[in-house]
Design a protein around this motif. Sequence first.
Motif, PDB file in Angstrom:
ATOM      1  N   ASN A 153      -2.713  -3.125 -13.070  1.00 11.45           N
ATOM      2  CA  ASN A 153      -4.140  -2.780 -13.681  1.00 11.45           C
ATOM      3  C   ASN A 153      -4.549  -1.022 -13.951  1.00 11.45           C
ATOM      4  N   ASP A 154      -3.683  -1.004 -12.632  1.00 13.66           N
ATOM      5  CA  ASP A 154      -3.818   1.124 -12.514  1.00 13.66           C
ATOM      6  C   ASP A 154      -3.138   2.053 -13.685  1.00 13.66           C
ATOM      7  N   LEU A 178       2.030   1.087  -3.853  1.00 14.69           N
ATOM      8  CA  LEU A 178       0.867   2.623  -4.231  1.00 14.69           C
ATOM      9  C   LEU A 178       0.988   3.963  -4.093  1.00 14.69           C
ATOM     10  N   SER A 181      -2.611  -7.009  -8.514  1.00 19.31           N
ATOM     11  CA  SER A 181      -3.711  -6.166  -9.772  1.00 19.31           C
ATOM     12  C   SER A 181      -4.349  -4.433  -9.645  1.00 19.31           C
ATOM     13  N   ASP A 182      -3.643  -4.704  -8.285  1.00 16.29           N
ATOM     14  CA  ASP A 182      -3.891  -2.862  -8.056  1.00 16.29           C
ATOM     15  C   ASP A 182      -3.158  -2.173  -8.765  1.00 16.29           C
ATOM     16  N   TYR A 190      -6.268 -11.340  -0.497  1.00 17.90           N
ATOM     17  CA  TYR A 190      -5.919  -9.669  -0.833  1.00 17.90           C
ATOM     18  C   TYR A 190      -4.649  -9.417  -1.551  1.00 17.90           C
ATOM     19  N   ARG A 206       1.400   6.433  -6.754  1.00 19.56           N
ATOM     20  CA  ARG A 206       0.835   7.519  -7.693  1.00 19.56           C
ATOM     21  C   ARG A 206       1.094   8.821  -7.410  1.00 19.56           C
ATOM     22  N   ASP A 221       1.152  -1.404   0.076  1.00 21.14           N
ATOM     23  CA  ASP A 221       0.175  -0.298  -0.144  1.00 21.14           C
ATOM     24  C   ASP A 221       0.372   0.995   0.188  1.00 21.14           C
ATOM     25  N   TRP A 224      -5.804 -10.612 -16.230  1.00 22.42           N
ATOM     26  CA  TRP A 224      -5.521  -9.555 -16.729  1.00 22.42           C
ATOM     27  C   TRP A 224      -6.096  -8.466 -17.597  1.00 22.42           C
ATOM     28  N   GLU A 278     -12.405 -13.671 -11.145  1.00 24.09           N
ATOM     29  CA  GLU A 278     -11.872 -13.348 -10.747  1.00 24.09           C
ATOM     30  C   GLU A 278     -11.375 -14.734  -9.094  1.00 24.09           C
ATOM     31  N   ARG A 287      -5.079  -9.645  -5.381  1.00 23.08           N
ATOM     32  CA  ARG A 287      -5.633  -8.543  -5.407  1.00 23.08           C
ATOM     33  C   ARG A 287      -4.981  -7.026  -5.141  1.00 23.08           C
ATOM     34  N   LYS A 288      -3.666  -7.617  -4.878  1.00 23.51           N
ATOM     35  CA  LYS A 288      -2.645  -6.783  -4.265  1.00 23.51           C
ATOM     36  C   LYS A 288      -1.605  -6.031  -5.591  1.00 23.51           C
TER      37      LYS A 288
END
Length: 476
Positions: A296-297, A221, A292-293, A286, A225, A218, A455, A461, A289-290
Motif C-alpha cells: 500500500n505504499d 521498507l 500490506s505496508d 503483524y 524508501r 523493516d 487491498w 482487516e 500488516r507488514k
Amino acid sequence: MNEESDKLSFQEKLDRMVHSLRSEIINGIRKPGAFLPSESALAKQFKISNKTVRKGLELLVEEELIVKIDRVGSMVSKEQKPIIVNFGCNPSLSEDIVMDQLLEEFHRLHPAIHVRAIPLDFFEHVTSAGEMLSSGMLDVVSFNNWQFQEMCETGTGFPLLEPLESDDGIYRVASEAFRHEGQLYARVVSFSPVVLCYNKEHFQEAKLQEPDSSWTWDDLLDTARKLTKYSGRHSIYFVPAALNRYPIFLLHSGLMESAEGVAVNSLDELDGNTGRKRNNAPGLAYSLRKLSDIVNDHTIFPKYFSGSSEDDSISLFMQERVSIILTTYFSLNAFKERSLSYDISPVPLMNRGGEQKTLLVSIGVAVNRRSKEKEAARTFAEFLASPAAQAIIREKTISIPSRKMIAEEAATEDINRPSRYSMYRELFPSFMYHNQLGLSIHSMKQFSSSLKEFWSDIIDEKELYAKLESYYSDNK
C-alpha cells in the motif's frame, strides 16, 4: 535373483522378458539390424518355456520393434516406426530448463522415440492435465509442487501417476513435495527457493548497503524508501497475491506450528504501538500488516495489480523501473543474456533474530501409468533427471539442477549469473512447501482473492482474518 524369478507368475515372467527386450531396443542397447539371442537362450535367461518366449517375441513383432526371419532368428527392425510420447508441460519450461535443447539431446540419444511437447495452460494446468491423462492423450506430464498438491487434494489425474523409486543422487528436499503417503510420484528436474533480487547499480548510486541474510522486512521498507527518495522511481515490486509470494508471510506468522491453527482474528493480543504479539512472536496480524505496508505504499510499490504474472515484476526490473523484486532462480533466466548488474539475497526476516523461512518451488515430471508407451515415457522422464540433461540445465540456465553432483559443479558457460548463485546451499533449513501451511490449494486461491478485496478496501482487516480462520477450519 534366481529365488525371486522362481516366485514370479507365468504372466510376470513374460512381462519381464518383453519389458527387458523392449527397453534395450528403445534405448539403443540393441541396435537396428542386430539379432536377439536364440529362443532357447532367452528361455534359459528368463526361466520360461520356449513357447512363452515365442509369445513374447510376437508382441514385439506387433509393436514393429523386431522382425522374425525364418530359420535365422529375430532381428531388431532396421526401419523402426518412431514411438510417439506426448509430454504435457508448462510453456515456461523452454526458458526455465531449456526444454527445447533437452528434447534435442534426448532425440539424439534415443532416435526411436519422438517426444511431442504439448503446452498446458498454467492456471488450468491441473484440470487440463487430469483430463488428458485420463483420455490417454498424455504419456508424461510436468507440474510444480503446488500443482501436484492440488492433484492429490482433488484426485484430478493423481490416480494415473506411476509410482517411482527414489533417486539418492537428487537433492532430497527437492523431491519431498512429490511424495504422497510416503510414495514418490514425480522425478524432480529443477527447484528454486523464492529469493530477493536487486539491482546492484541502484544500491551503489544511492550509497546504500546491499541486502544480506540479516535483513528484516523493516530494513527492506526503510531501504526501499531511501532508494525512491534518491532516484524518484518505484523501488520494489512483486505480484503480492500470487501463490508463490503471499504465503511467505504466512510462513513467518507461525500458523503452521499449531495443529489447530491459531485464533487468527484475535487482534486484541497485539501491542497497539508495535503491532507485535505481546509474546514477541510475529503473529499473523503483524506479518500480513507488514505485507500490506509494502503493497500500500505507492511511493515505493507501483499500483500495478492488473497483471498476475511473474512476468510483470521481471519486466519492470529489466526496464530498471524497480530496484528490488521477489522472484525465483527460474525467472532469473530472463537476465542471462543481458548486461544487467544484479544479485540475490535471502527473503527478509520478519523481525530481528527471527527464523529464516522461504517457499521452495520444484518442477517434477511424472509418467501416466496407463500409457501405451510406458517404457518410452519412463525413459524420457528419467532422462530429464539424468546427469546428461542436468549438465545442460547447469550450463545453459541459471536454474538449479535437481541432481546434487551436477548442481554443485562449477559452470563454464559464460552467462549472466548472480555472484551469490550458490546461496541456496546455505538456505536448505529455511525451505518450506505450500503443503506445510495447513491449507489446501483451493483455500490458498480463495485467500488470494480475499487479499485483493482487502487491498481494494472491499473488506476490512477483521473480515480478512475471519476469512482465513474459516479456511483453516475447513481444512482441519
